[in-house]
Design a protein around this motif. Structure first.
Motif, PDB file in Angstrom:
ATOM      1  N   GLY A 112       0.828  -1.198   0.000  1.00 53.07           N
ATOM      2  CA  GLY A 112       0.000   0.000   0.000  1.00 53.07           C
ATOM      3  C   GLY A 112       0.859   1.243   0.000  1.00 53.07           C
ATOM      4  O   GLY A 112       1.815   1.351  -0.755  1.00 53.07           O
ATOM      5  N   ASN A 113       0.522   2.171   0.867  1.00 50.82           N
ATOM      6  CA  ASN A 113       1.281   3.426   0.984  1.00 50.82           C
ATOM      7  C   ASN A 113       2.445   3.318   1.946  1.00 50.82           C
ATOM      8  O   ASN A 113       3.111   4.315   2.233  1.00 50.82           O
ATOM      9  N   HIS A 114       2.694   2.123   2.485  1.00 49.54           N
ATOM     10  CA  HIS A 114       3.754   1.924   3.474  1.00 49.54           C
ATOM     11  C   HIS A 114       5.021   1.419   2.788  1.00 49.54           C
ATOM     12  O   HIS A 114       5.005   0.391   2.121  1.00 49.54           O
ATOM     13  N   MET A 119       7.448  -0.061   7.347  1.00 48.08           N
ATOM     14  CA  MET A 119       7.088  -1.368   7.901  1.00 48.08           C
ATOM     15  C   MET A 119       8.117  -1.817   8.932  1.00 48.08           C
ATOM     16  O   MET A 119       7.768  -2.342   9.984  1.00 48.08           O
ATOM     17  N   ALA A 120       9.396  -1.590   8.626  1.00 50.22           N
ATOM     18  CA  ALA A 120      10.452  -1.985   9.556  1.00 50.22           C
ATOM     19  C   ALA A 120      10.369  -1.161  10.841  1.00 50.22           C
ATOM     20  O   ALA A 120      10.488  -1.715  11.948  1.00 50.22           O
ATOM     21  N   ALA A 121      10.153   0.136  10.716  1.00 53.55           N
ATOM     22  CA  ALA A 121      10.065   0.991  11.904  1.00 53.55           C
ATOM     23  C   ALA A 121       8.910   0.555  12.802  1.00 53.55           C
ATOM     24  O   ALA A 121       9.066   0.456  14.026  1.00 53.55           O
ATOM     25  N   ALA A 122       7.767   0.268  12.219  1.00 53.05           N
ATOM     26  CA  ALA A 122       6.606  -0.170  13.006  1.00 53.05           C
ATOM     27  C   ALA A 122       6.874  -1.522  13.666  1.00 53.05           C
ATOM     28  O   ALA A 122       6.529  -1.743  14.830  1.00 53.05           O
ATOM     29  N   HIS A 123       7.479  -2.415  12.936  1.00 49.29           N
ATOM     30  CA  HIS A 123       7.790  -3.759  13.448  1.00 49.29           C
ATOM     31  C   HIS A 123       8.704  -3.690  14.661  1.00 49.29           C
ATOM     32  O   HIS A 123       8.407  -4.249  15.717  1.00 49.29           O
ATOM     33  N   TRP A 124       9.829  -2.996  14.523  1.00 52.50           N
ATOM     34  CA  TRP A 124      10.802  -2.937  15.614  1.00 52.50           C
ATOM     35  C   TRP A 124      10.259  -2.154  16.797  1.00 52.50           C
ATOM     36  O   TRP A 124      10.556  -2.491  17.953  1.00 52.50           O
ATOM     37  N   SER A 125       9.441  -1.151  16.550  1.00 56.09           N
ATOM     38  CA  SER A 125       8.814  -0.398  17.644  1.00 56.09           C
ATOM     39  C   SER A 125       7.858  -1.292  18.435  1.00 56.09           C
ATOM     40  O   SER A 125       7.838  -1.252  19.667  1.00 56.09           O
TER      41      SER A 125
END
Length: 163
Positions: A112-114, A119-125
């Motif tokens: 999508g727009n990600h 995606m990596a930043a959200a995952h590791w957070s």
């Protein structure tokens, strides 16, 4: 305060769920249950997965290993399957399974727009937040740089060598 020293993903055969025939073969009712309906207790057990030489199904448990040796669960809902030729178990290597496991536990690909970076930043957070709830303070960037080992269970290794 403990800190993380490495990430570990444990790969096992995905469990098959054995549902009793009286539950499996019962009629399915769409909509709300009839008035006064009491659901029966379901005796669902887990068993050794069926063996099909052309299919593989794995579960992946993703952990943080702390400096004091404790393991904290980061993800316990991951897994994947592979279908192929009848010699799939003979031609698949431990290294291929380990590589797939690292992909399965993330981070996810861009969609999508990600972007991949998003995606990596959200995952590791999210994983750092999970550790924070267990009293382990680590910034997402540091967590992403930890070594990531993959441990293949004996059950998987036996399937690879017994076929």
């Amino acid at each position: 305060m403990a800190s993380g020293t490495r990430l570990l993903t444990v790969v096992d055969l995905a469990e098959s769920i054995i549902v009793p025939s009286e539950v499996r073969d019962a009629p399915v009712i769409d909509g709300p249950p009839p008035e006064g309906f009491e659901p029966a207790a379901m005796d669902i057990t887990y068993g050794e997965p069926d063996f099909d030489p052309s299919e593989m199904s794995f579960s992946a448990l993703h952990l943080a290993v702390l400096e004091d040796g404790r393991r904290l669960t980061l993800l316990d809902d991951r897994g994947w399957g592979v279908s192929g030729t009848p010699d799939l178990w003979q031609t698949t290597t431990v290294e291929e399974i380990a590589a797939d496991a690292r992909v399965v536990v993330g981070p996810d690909e861009a969609h999508g727009n990600h972007t991949r970076t998003d995606m990596a930043a959200a995952h590791w957070s999210e994983l750092a937040d999970t550790l924070r709830h267990h009293g382990v303070l680590i910034v997402p960037a540091e967590l992403s740089r930890l070594p990531h080992d993959v441990e293949i269970t004996e059950r998987v290794r036996e399937r690879l060598t017994d076929t």
